[in-house]
Design a protein around this motif. Structure first.
Motif, PDB file in Angstrom:
ATOM      1  N   ARG A 282       1.026  -1.167  -0.140  1.00  5.61           N
ATOM      2  CA  ARG A 282      -0.094   0.151  -0.067  1.00  5.61           C
ATOM      3  C   ARG A 282       0.977   1.143  -0.030  1.00  5.61           C
ATOM      4  O   ARG A 282       0.338   2.150  -0.611  1.00  5.61           O
ATOM      5  N   VAL A 283       2.027   1.630   0.219  1.00  3.47           N
ATOM      6  CA  VAL A 283       2.642   2.622   0.689  1.00  3.47           C
ATOM      7  C   VAL A 283       3.501   3.253  -0.738  1.00  3.47           C
ATOM      8  O   VAL A 283       4.170   2.534  -1.583  1.00  3.47           O
ATOM      9  N   LEU A 284       3.594   4.242  -1.196  1.00  2.00           N
ATOM     10  CA  LEU A 284       3.619   4.513  -2.476  1.00  2.00           C
ATOM     11  C   LEU A 284       4.432   5.524  -2.174  1.00  2.00           C
ATOM     12  O   LEU A 284       4.425   6.350  -1.359  1.00  2.00           O
ATOM     13  N   ILE A 285       6.368   5.822  -3.205  1.00  2.00           N
ATOM     14  CA  ILE A 285       6.540   6.318  -2.641  1.00  2.00           C
ATOM     15  C   ILE A 285       7.578   7.060  -4.660  1.00  2.00           C
ATOM     16  O   ILE A 285       7.355   6.312  -5.066  1.00  2.00           O
ATOM     17  N   TYR A 286       6.937   8.142  -4.343  1.00  2.00           N
ATOM     18  CA  TYR A 286       7.724   9.397  -5.605  1.00  2.00           C
ATOM     19  C   TYR A 286       8.564  10.310  -5.400  1.00  2.00           C
ATOM     20  O   TYR A 286       8.585  10.945  -4.313  1.00  2.00           O
ATOM     21  N   GLY A 287       8.813  10.915  -6.053  1.00  2.00           N
ATOM     22  CA  GLY A 287      10.407  11.436  -5.756  1.00  2.00           C
ATOM     23  C   GLY A 287      10.809  12.896  -7.393  1.00  2.00           C
ATOM     24  O   GLY A 287      10.840  11.886  -8.220  1.00  2.00           O
ATOM     25  N   VAL A 288      11.327  13.650  -6.993  1.00  2.00           N
ATOM     26  CA  VAL A 288      11.881  14.681  -7.755  1.00  2.00           C
ATOM     27  C   VAL A 288      13.568  14.752  -7.225  1.00  2.00           C
ATOM     28  O   VAL A 288      13.611  15.405  -6.664  1.00  2.00           O
ATOM     29  N   LEU A 289      14.209  14.764  -8.270  1.00  2.00           N
ATOM     30  CA  LEU A 289      15.816  14.976  -7.990  1.00  2.00           C
ATOM     31  C   LEU A 289      16.097  16.375  -8.832  1.00  2.00           C
ATOM     32  O   LEU A 289      15.275  16.720  -9.503  1.00  2.00           O
ATOM     33  N   ASP A 290      16.836  16.591  -8.469  1.00  3.13           N
ATOM     34  CA  ASP A 290      17.686  18.548  -8.686  1.00  3.13           C
ATOM     35  C   ASP A 290      19.115  18.111  -9.588  1.00  3.13           C
ATOM     36  O   ASP A 290      19.009  18.505 -10.179  1.00  3.13           O
ATOM     37  N   THR A 291      19.280  16.398  -9.412  1.00  4.14           N
ATOM     38  CA  THR A 291      20.220  16.367 -10.076  1.00  4.14           C
ATOM     39  C   THR A 291      20.757  15.081  -9.689  1.00  4.14           C
ATOM     40  O   THR A 291      20.154  13.821  -9.655  1.00  4.14           O
ATOM     41  N   LEU A 292      21.002  14.241 -11.150  1.00  5.14           N
ATOM     42  CA  LEU A 292      21.367  12.329 -11.442  1.00  5.14           C
ATOM     43  C   LEU A 292      22.368  12.293 -10.890  1.00  5.14           C
ATOM     44  O   LEU A 292      22.899  10.759 -11.108  1.00  5.14           O
TER      45      LEU A 292
ATOM     46  N   ARG B  76      11.165  19.931 -16.889  1.00  3.95           N
ATOM     47  CA  ARG B  76      11.742  20.755 -18.070  1.00  3.95           C
ATOM     48  C   ARG B  76      12.750  21.812 -16.491  1.00  3.95           C
ATOM     49  O   ARG B  76      13.541  22.170 -16.809  1.00  3.95           O
ATOM     50  N   THR B  77      11.430  22.002 -15.754  1.00  3.40           N
ATOM     51  CA  THR B  77      11.782  23.359 -14.999  1.00  3.40           C
ATOM     52  C   THR B  77      11.376  21.820 -13.718  1.00  3.40           C
ATOM     53  O   THR B  77      11.145  21.776 -13.245  1.00  3.40           O
ATOM     54  N   ARG B  78      11.869  22.395 -12.363  1.00  2.00           N
ATOM     55  CA  ARG B  78      12.086  22.356 -10.657  1.00  2.00           C
ATOM     56  C   ARG B  78      10.501  22.882 -10.009  1.00  2.00           C
ATOM     57  O   ARG B  78       9.905  22.121  -9.930  1.00  2.00           O
ATOM     58  N   GLY B  79      10.175  23.785 -11.142  1.00  2.00           N
ATOM     59  CA  GLY B  79       8.489  24.071 -10.570  1.00  2.00           C
ATOM     60  C   GLY B  79       7.516  23.025 -11.084  1.00  2.00           C
ATOM     61  O   GLY B  79       6.529  23.152 -10.256  1.00  2.00           O
ATOM     62  N   LYS B  80       7.841  22.848 -12.549  1.00  2.64           N
ATOM     63  CA  LYS B  80       7.113  21.617 -13.098  1.00  2.64           C
ATOM     64  C   LYS B  80       6.999  20.715 -12.070  1.00  2.64           C
ATOM     65  O   LYS B  80       6.228  19.302 -12.562  1.00  2.64           O
ATOM     66  N   ALA B  81       8.522  20.229 -12.085  1.00  5.43           N
ATOM     67  CA  ALA B  81       8.555  18.987 -11.277  1.00  5.43           C
ATOM     68  C   ALA B  81       7.862  18.836 -10.262  1.00  5.43           C
ATOM     69  O   ALA B  81       7.404  17.969  -9.384  1.00  5.43           O
ATOM     70  N   ARG B  82       7.512  20.179  -8.963  1.00  2.00           N
ATOM     71  CA  ARG B  82       7.419  19.739  -8.063  1.00  2.00           C
ATOM     72  C   ARG B  82       5.817  20.094  -7.845  1.00  2.00           C
ATOM     73  O   ARG B  82       5.214  18.942  -7.209  1.00  2.00           O
ATOM     74  N   ALA B  83       4.918  20.390  -9.095  1.00  2.00           N
ATOM     75  CA  ALA B  83       3.730  20.252  -8.684  1.00  2.00           C
ATOM     76  C   ALA B  83       3.431  19.218  -9.577  1.00  2.00           C
ATOM     77  O   ALA B  83       1.913  18.906  -9.521  1.00  2.00           O
ATOM     78  N   TRP B  84       4.009  18.374 -10.449  1.00  2.00           N
ATOM     79  CA  TRP B  84       4.064  16.765 -10.790  1.00  2.00           C
ATOM     80  C   TRP B  84       4.130  16.525  -9.521  1.00  2.00           C
ATOM     81  O   TRP B  84       3.332  15.452  -9.301  1.00  2.00           O
TER      82      TRP B  84
ATOM     83  N   PHE C 255       6.864  24.331  -0.750  1.00  2.00           N
ATOM     84  CA  PHE C 255       6.092  22.761  -2.121  1.00  2.00           C
ATOM     85  C   PHE C 255       5.380  22.314  -0.783  1.00  2.00           C
ATOM     86  O   PHE C 255       3.867  22.148  -1.312  1.00  2.00           O
ATOM     87  N   VAL C 256       5.310  21.778   0.508  1.00  2.00           N
ATOM     88  CA  VAL C 256       4.406  21.530   1.767  1.00  2.00           C
ATOM     89  C   VAL C 256       3.315  22.294   1.630  1.00  2.00           C
ATOM     90  O   VAL C 256       1.977  22.184   1.762  1.00  2.00           O
ATOM     91  N   ALA C 257       3.257  23.885   1.859  1.00  2.00           N
ATOM     92  CA  ALA C 257       2.297  25.290   1.305  1.00  2.00           C
ATOM     93  C   ALA C 257       1.901  24.901   0.592  1.00  2.00           C
ATOM     94  O   ALA C 257       0.237  24.374   0.788  1.00  2.00           O
ATOM     95  N   GLY C 258       1.993  24.386  -0.357  1.00  2.00           N
ATOM     96  CA  GLY C 258       1.884  24.348  -2.094  1.00  2.00           C
ATOM     97  C   GLY C 258       0.356  23.084  -1.645  1.00  2.00           C
ATOM     98  O   GLY C 258      -0.265  22.489  -2.954  1.00  2.00           O
ATOM     99  N   LEU C 259       1.099  22.207  -1.400  1.00  2.00           N
ATOM    100  CA  LEU C 259       0.200  20.958  -1.289  1.00  2.00           C
ATOM    101  C   LEU C 259      -1.621  20.966  -0.156  1.00  2.00           C
ATOM    102  O   LEU C 259      -2.442  20.493  -0.449  1.00  2.00           O
TER     103      LEU C 259
ATOM    104  N   GLY D 291      18.568  18.798  -2.251  1.00  2.00           N
ATOM    105  CA  GLY D 291      17.854  19.096  -3.217  1.00  2.00           C
ATOM    106  C   GLY D 291      16.270  18.412  -3.399  1.00  2.00           C
ATOM    107  O   GLY D 291      15.475  18.277  -3.745  1.00  2.00           O
ATOM    108  N   VAL D 292      16.701  17.236  -2.385  1.00  2.00           N
ATOM    109  CA  VAL D 292      15.725  15.965  -3.581  1.00  2.00           C
ATOM    110  C   VAL D 292      14.086  16.264  -2.382  1.00  2.00           C
ATOM    111  O   VAL D 292      14.763  16.597  -1.307  1.00  2.00           O
ATOM    112  N   ILE D 293      13.222  16.187  -3.333  1.00  2.00           N
ATOM    113  CA  ILE D 293      11.935  15.656  -2.394  1.00  2.00           C
ATOM    114  C   ILE D 293      10.924  14.941  -2.164  1.00  2.00           C
ATOM    115  O   ILE D 293      11.224  14.290  -3.845  1.00  2.00           O
ATOM    116  N   ALA D 294      10.811  13.960  -1.593  1.00  2.00           N
ATOM    117  CA  ALA D 294       9.898  12.293  -1.832  1.00  2.00           C
ATOM    118  C   ALA D 294       8.638  12.598  -1.340  1.00  2.00           C
ATOM    119  O   ALA D 294       8.474  13.269  -0.093  1.00  2.00           O
TER     120      ALA D 294
END
Length: 279
Positions: free
Chosen positions: A155-165, A205-213, A240-244, A269-272
């Protein structure tokens, strides 16, 4: 029956949670060149990100030796534990679980030790460890806790966005997200870690779009039982948290700093998001 819970330092639980639930944490080690640090003991997460920002070399991690788990298991047994459930980070990403299993085998006939592959990392693992500890506090047996964890794992789902690979690539944990490497300089990688491996989930393409995703993932699931946010010293985490907004969850959203173990591979910079859909 007294059941005690053990995990490793990749769980990214707060000191308050660890103390409140009497969880035993076996630490991994972090290496910066020739310098080695014990996670959580002599390398706080905040200091780790400072060191990584000022280092020309990426850090590396090492799993605990079986002896570290054996010592923890023996101490708990000596303290009155009838059984021990050890919940570790995804076996597909680390040899930590193998060390725990080796330690458990060495204690066969002495103490009942169950080693569980959470199939999760960071806040996802933390959610499972807290669930196991709560069940143990409620008087559940080791077998019952194992069954509950198997159900929760699905049941646990985990998604994340990275600032760098860069960290994920050099650390060898890129997994099925290899296709992202060709465009690593021009995109912000979106990952699905639900399976316990690194899977590509999108490109922005941008961090803002990644955060929105990422924020959209929380709303797509519907009502949530738990929602945990984890980040690698991200300077935009508050916004980001406020935007949730009022994401529906039965329990308060927790926000935690990702420790050195996962931070080494995910990078700054990763957010998960770790989520448990309501039943």
């Amino acid at each position: 029956m007294t059941v005690r819970i053990v995990t490793d330092s990749s769980c990214d639980l707060s000191a308050d949670d660890i103390e409140r639930h009497r969880i035993t944490v076996v630490p991994l080690t972090i290496r910066f060149g020739d310098r080695e640090f014990v996670d959580g003991r002599d390398l706080p997460a905040e200091r780790f990100y400072e060191m990584m920002a000022n280092s020309d070399r990426l850090p590396s991690t090492a799993a605990p030796a079986p002896g570290a788990f054996e010592t923890a298991f023996r101490e708990l047994a000596a303290g009155g534990a009838d059984a021990i459930v050890c919940v570790n980070l995804s076996f597909a990403l680390s040899a930590t679980g193998e060390s725990a299993q080796a330690a458990a085998r060495s204690l066969t006939g002495e103490v009942d030790v169950r080693v569980v592959d959470s199939g999760k990392v960071s806040a996802g693992l933390g959610l499972m460890v807290k669930a196991a500890a709560t069940a143990a506090e409620g008087g559940h047996s080791a077998t019952e806790i194992e069954t509950q964890l198997a159900e929760l794992k699905d049941r646990v789902l985990i998604y994340g966005v990275l600032d760098t690979l860069e960290n994920l690539k050099k650390g060898g944990r890129i997994g099925a997200a290899q296709a992202l490497l060709g465009s690593a300089l021009s995109i912000k990688p979106c990952l699905d870690l639900t399976s316990g491996t690194v899977q590509e989930a999108g490109k922005q393409r941008t961090r803002g779009k990644a955060r929105a995703w990422l924020a959209k993932k929380a709303t797509e699931v519907g009502e949530l039982e738990h929602l945990a946010v984890a980040h690698g010293a991200a300077d935009d985490i508050d916004s980001f948290v406020a935007g949730l907004g009022d994401t529906p969850a039965r329990h308060p959203t927790t926000v935690t700093l990702i420790g050195p173990v996962v931070g080494t591979h995910a990078g700054p910079g990763v957010i998960a998001l770790a989520m448990v859909p309501a039943t």
